[in-house]
Design an enzyme around this catalytic site. Sequence first.
Site, short mmCIF file in Angstrom:
data_model
loop_
_atom_site.label_atom_id
_atom_site.label_comp_id
_atom_site.label_asym_id
_atom_site.label_seq_id
_atom_site.Cartn_x
_atom_site.Cartn_y
_atom_site.Cartn_z
N SER A 1 0.80 -1.23 0.00
CA SER A 1 0.00 0.00 0.00
C SER A 1 0.83 1.28 0.00
O SER A 1 0.32 2.34 -0.32
CB SER A 1 -0.96 0.03 1.18
OG SER A 1 -0.26 0.26 2.38
N LYS B 1 0.70 4.53 6.68
CA LYS B 1 0.08 5.42 5.70
C LYS B 1 0.70 6.81 5.84
O LYS B 1 1.39 7.11 6.79
CB LYS B 1 -1.44 5.54 5.91
CG LYS B 1 -2.20 4.22 5.87
CD LYS B 1 -2.22 3.58 4.52
CE LYS B 1 -2.97 2.25 4.59
NZ LYS B 1 -2.56 1.32 3.60
#
Length: 185
Positions: free
Chosen positions: A41, A82
Amino acid sequence: MNSKSILREVLDFVKTLIIFMVIVILLRVFLFANFNVSGESMANNFHDGDKLIVSKLSYLISDPERFDVIIFHANNKQDFIKRVIGVPGDKIHYKDNMLYVNDQPIQENYLEQVTLDFTMNELLGSETVPEGHVFVLGDNRTNSQDSRSPQVGFVPIDNIIGKVSVRYLPYDKFDIGVSGNQALK
């Protein structure tokens, strides 16, 4: 040397070793954590298997900043890595592959992929990032479960473990200060 002086030296060594171990444990528990990247990700910036050191102290003394790379508790079983895109009060949207923060266009030079158009209101029913929360996205926008997903949504600041500060493996990508605004350069 007599046996008393040898015993005294051994005890001094054991005391020093115990103090050292207590300091290391305290640093590990309260100041730093290891994190292993799992998944893609955050590719092309962080890859599956990268090993990171996370500063837990960062957000005890300051608030998360836009573009910090963070580790947070996504749920009871998973921690995610993230990038912070929005902080409390920010209005975030994408249009024509351009990030807009508070209606100002922001170049994201760390990205290599297209980000589909969205507004936070469409995704999460809010115009702005709520107090006590951040809005996060993965750098691999086509393969990231992040704030665009209702399962993640706005991330409570209390769920943030810390800010990524060092990548130590793989050795050829060793980097200090891997988080933050320098990613925009």
